[in-house]
Design a protein around this motif. Structure first.
Motif, PDB file in Angstrom:
ATOM      1  N   ILE A 147       0.855  -1.185   0.000  1.00 57.00           N
ATOM      2  CA  ILE A 147       0.000   0.000   0.000  1.00 57.00           C
ATOM      3  C   ILE A 147       0.893   1.237   0.000  1.00 57.00           C
ATOM      4  N   GLY A 148       0.682   2.097  -0.974  1.00 57.90           N
ATOM      5  CA  GLY A 148       1.424   3.354  -1.031  1.00 57.90           C
ATOM      6  C   GLY A 148       0.655   4.443  -0.293  1.00 57.90           C
ATOM      7  N   ILE A 149       1.360   5.192   0.537  1.00 55.31           N
ATOM      8  CA  ILE A 149       0.742   6.292   1.287  1.00 55.31           C
ATOM      9  C   ILE A 149       1.537   7.557   1.004  1.00 55.31           C
ATOM     10  N   ALA A 150       0.870   8.577   0.476  1.00 54.77           N
ATOM     11  CA  ALA A 150       1.538   9.830   0.127  1.00 54.77           C
ATOM     12  C   ALA A 150       0.867  11.004   0.822  1.00 54.77           C
ATOM     13  N   LEU A 151       1.686  11.948   1.258  1.00 54.26           N
ATOM     14  CA  LEU A 151       1.183  13.212   1.782  1.00 54.26           C
ATOM     15  C   LEU A 151       2.118  14.317   1.305  1.00 54.26           C
ATOM     16  N   ALA A 152       1.552  15.259   0.546  1.00 50.43           N
ATOM     17  CA  ALA A 152       2.340  16.368   0.003  1.00 50.43           C
ATOM     18  C   ALA A 152       1.731  17.688   0.444  1.00 50.43           C
ATOM     19  N   ASP A 153       2.582  18.685   0.562  1.00 49.56           N
ATOM     20  CA  ASP A 153       2.148  20.018   0.985  1.00 49.56           C
ATOM     21  C   ASP A 153       2.852  21.044   0.105  1.00 49.56           C
ATOM     22  N   VAL A 154       2.066  21.800  -0.657  1.00 49.53           N
ATOM     23  CA  VAL A 154       2.632  22.832  -1.521  1.00 49.53           C
ATOM     24  C   VAL A 154       2.868  24.092  -0.711  1.00 49.53           C
ATOM     25  N   ILE A 155       4.074  24.641  -0.804  1.00 48.67           N
ATOM     26  CA  ILE A 155       4.370  25.909  -0.142  1.00 48.67           C
ATOM     27  C   ILE A 155       3.831  27.010  -1.049  1.00 48.67           C
ATOM     28  N   GLY A 156       2.614  27.411  -0.775  1.00 44.45           N
ATOM     29  CA  GLY A 156       1.874  28.349  -1.607  1.00 44.45           C
ATOM     30  C   GLY A 156       0.403  28.035  -1.436  1.00 44.45           C
ATOM     31  N   PHE A 163      -3.129  23.369  -8.667  1.00 49.48           N
ATOM     32  CA  PHE A 163      -2.645  22.800  -9.921  1.00 49.48           C
ATOM     33  C   PHE A 163      -1.349  22.012  -9.712  1.00 49.48           C
ATOM     34  N   SER A 164      -0.491  22.503  -8.819  1.00 48.52           N
ATOM     35  CA  SER A 164       0.746  21.776  -8.528  1.00 48.52           C
ATOM     36  C   SER A 164       0.434  20.423  -7.899  1.00 48.52           C
ATOM     37  N   ASN A 200       9.253  30.236  -7.289  1.00 47.28           N
ATOM     38  CA  ASN A 200       8.893  30.677  -5.941  1.00 47.28           C
ATOM     39  C   ASN A 200       8.006  29.675  -5.207  1.00 47.28           C
ATOM     40  N   MET A 201       7.845  28.485  -5.794  1.00 46.56           N
ATOM     41  CA  MET A 201       7.050  27.446  -5.155  1.00 46.56           C
ATOM     42  C   MET A 201       7.873  26.175  -5.018  1.00 46.56           C
ATOM     43  N   PHE A 202       7.579  25.407  -3.981  1.00 45.97           N
ATOM     44  CA  PHE A 202       8.153  24.066  -3.868  1.00 45.97           C
ATOM     45  C   PHE A 202       7.206  23.211  -3.048  1.00 45.97           C
ATOM     46  N   ILE A 203       7.470  21.923  -3.030  1.00 46.85           N
ATOM     47  CA  ILE A 203       6.540  20.965  -2.438  1.00 46.85           C
ATOM     48  C   ILE A 203       7.292  20.074  -1.458  1.00 46.85           C
ATOM     49  N   THR A 204       6.747  19.940  -0.248  1.00 45.20           N
ATOM     50  CA  THR A 204       7.279  18.947   0.676  1.00 45.20           C
ATOM     51  C   THR A 204       6.422  17.687   0.546  1.00 45.20           C
ATOM     52  N   MET A 205       7.037  16.534   0.794  1.00 45.58           N
ATOM     53  CA  MET A 205       6.289  15.291   0.613  1.00 45.58           C
ATOM     54  C   MET A 205       6.849  14.169   1.478  1.00 45.58           C
ATOM     55  N   SER A 221      11.342  11.105   2.801  1.00 46.71           N
ATOM     56  CA  SER A 221      10.764  12.437   2.941  1.00 46.71           C
ATOM     57  C   SER A 221      11.513  13.449   2.086  1.00 46.71           C
ATOM     58  N   ALA A 222      10.741  14.381   1.523  1.00 53.41           N
ATOM     59  CA  ALA A 222      11.306  15.510   0.782  1.00 53.41           C
ATOM     60  C   ALA A 222      10.985  16.776   1.575  1.00 53.41           C
ATOM     61  N   GLY A 223      11.741  17.001   2.635  1.00 52.24           N
ATOM     62  CA  GLY A 223      11.574  18.202   3.434  1.00 52.24           C
ATOM     63  C   GLY A 223      10.268  18.283   4.197  1.00 52.24           C
ATOM     64  N   HIS A 224       9.589  17.157   4.367  1.00 49.27           N
ATOM     65  CA  HIS A 224       8.271  17.175   4.985  1.00 49.27           C
ATOM     66  C   HIS A 224       8.373  17.044   6.503  1.00 49.27           C
ATOM     67  N   GLU A 225       7.257  17.343   7.171  1.00 45.61           N
ATOM     68  CA  GLU A 225       7.190  17.182   8.620  1.00 45.61           C
ATOM     69  C   GLU A 225       7.518  15.742   9.015  1.00 45.61           C
ATOM     70  N   LEU A 226       8.236  15.584  10.116  1.00 44.87           N
ATOM     71  CA  LEU A 226       8.555  14.238  10.598  1.00 44.87           C
ATOM     72  C   LEU A 226       7.282  13.496  10.987  1.00 44.87           C
ATOM     73  N   GLY A 227       7.220  12.233  10.589  1.00 46.10           N
ATOM     74  CA  GLY A 227       6.118  11.405  11.035  1.00 46.10           C
ATOM     75  C   GLY A 227       6.371  10.919  12.452  1.00 46.10           C
ATOM     76  N   LEU A 228       5.362  10.281  13.030  1.00 49.31           N
ATOM     77  CA  LEU A 228       5.494   9.725  14.376  1.00 49.31           C
ATOM     78  C   LEU A 228       5.222   8.223  14.347  1.00 49.31           C
ATOM     79  N   TYR A 229       5.977   7.485  15.154  1.00 48.53           N
ATOM     80  CA  TYR A 229       5.774   6.045  15.284  1.00 48.53           C
ATOM     81  C   TYR A 229       5.428   5.738  16.734  1.00 48.53           C
ATOM     82  N   TYR A 230       4.297   5.074  16.927  1.00 53.17           N
ATOM     83  CA  TYR A 230       3.892   4.664  18.273  1.00 53.17           C
ATOM     84  C   TYR A 230       4.166   3.179  18.451  1.00 53.17           C
TER      85      TYR A 230
END
Length: 334
Positions: A147-156, A163-164, A200-205, A221-230
């Protein structure tokens, strides 16, 4: 100017001059709306008012007649500003309509099915701070029980960000087989982003691949927030350490891949910065406080858990989101 409007205005003015009936003044509000609908300018109303007075009283004092020259000059400038206001209001309505349509398109394009697998419980909550979200998440079945799980956040924000996000979605959908390894996914998407988004835009993922047969979670990770492991056995939290440049910064960037063995009762949390940058009266929420909030709801199902965490974090912020909020939970139950 419409003759009907002239007649109504003339009648109201003359009747009021003769009787001073306040009921007549209430009809002015309705007449003013007609003036706006017929686009009668303020200076036209001044001209009309003056002409009615000159017909009504032949001996209109010169100082009254001259005062209209000043009023007319004021109303000319006011009228131009008012017409500009009407034009801007019309353009704003059209823009809102276009944004609403783009929002509907984004929701349609961004739809993703929640995985259903024995022994795994998935939960997600994603709330936009504005009309259109700069966050994107997806779950994809990769065959061979992956199972692939993706989370991306556009800085903008706004439509460019949307569209990005759609570009990332369709680039990700085109990858198959070994291309879905987290390190390869991020490197491929980085090249796509570097070639197609503004400087002037980039994406963390954050991208992870969950192997159902071995319960190994591979991620990068591509500059994205650290995940948490419980870890259920130890009842402790640790960061899903992963570093890398955001997508679109350097086309030659290399991304490392990490892995974590997931045991029964363990859980993974992936989030956007709308979660980690929750603002309290003392500033941004501390990592320790965030883990305490998660721990307080860890016994819930994944879906109920992310909803409860969101409710508590948004309450801390006086029910005002400062950024798009996305939280994903993957919990092993068997």
């Amino acid at each position: 100017m419409e003759k009907a409007f002239e007649g109504k205005y003339r009648d109201i003015l003359i009747q009021y001059l003769e009787h001073q009936d306040e009921e007549l003044l209430y009809t002015c509000e309705k007449l003013s709306r007609e003036a706006m609908e017929e686009r009668v300018s303020p200076e036209e109303i001044v001209h009309l008012h003056r002409s009615v007075l000159e017909l009504y009283g032949k001996d209109l004092p010169d100082f009254v007649r001259l005062s209209f020259d000043v009023l007319l000059e004021i109303m000319v400038g006011y009228g131009l500003a008012y017409m500009e206001h009407l034009s801007l209001r019309t353009a704003q309505k059209e823009l809102r309509s276009e944004i609403a349509q783009a929002e509907d398109m984004q929701k349609t394009m961004m739809k993703t099915e929640m995985p259903e697998h024995k022994g795994l419980d998935f939960g997600v909550i994603s709330v936009a701070a504005r009309q259109m979200s700069g966050d994107y998440y997806s779950f994809t079945e990769e065959g061979d029980k992956q199972i692939g799980i993706a989370l991306a956040d556009v800085i903008g924000k706004g439509i460019p960000a949307a569209f990005s996000i759609s570009m990332i979605k369709y680039a990700l959908a085109g990858m198959t087989g070994d291309d879905r390894k987290p390190s390869i996914v991020l490197e491929t998407l980085n090249q796509v982003a570097e070639e197609n988004i503004n400087d002037n835009m980039f994406i963390t993922m954050f991208y992870g691949l969950y192997h159902e047969d071995t319960h190994l979670f591979e991620y990068g990770s591509a500059g994205h927030e650290l995940g948490l492991y419980y870890q259920h056995k130890e009842q402790s939290f640790s960061d899903l350490y992963a570093k890398g440049l955001p997508l679109g910064v350097d086309k030659n960037a290399v991304y490392r891949q990490f892995d974590k063995k997931i045991e029964v009762g363990d859980a993974i949390f992936i989030m956007s910065d709308g979660v980690t940058e929750t603002r309290t009266v003392d500033g941004f929420i501390e990592r320790e406080e965030l883990t305490e909030i998660i721990a307080a709801h860890i016994s819930l199902s994944a879906e109920k858990m992310v909803q409860a965490i969101y409710n508590q974090l948004v309450k801390i912020q006086n029910f005002e989101l400062h950024d798009d909020f996305t939280l994903i939970c993957i919990k092993r139950t068997k």
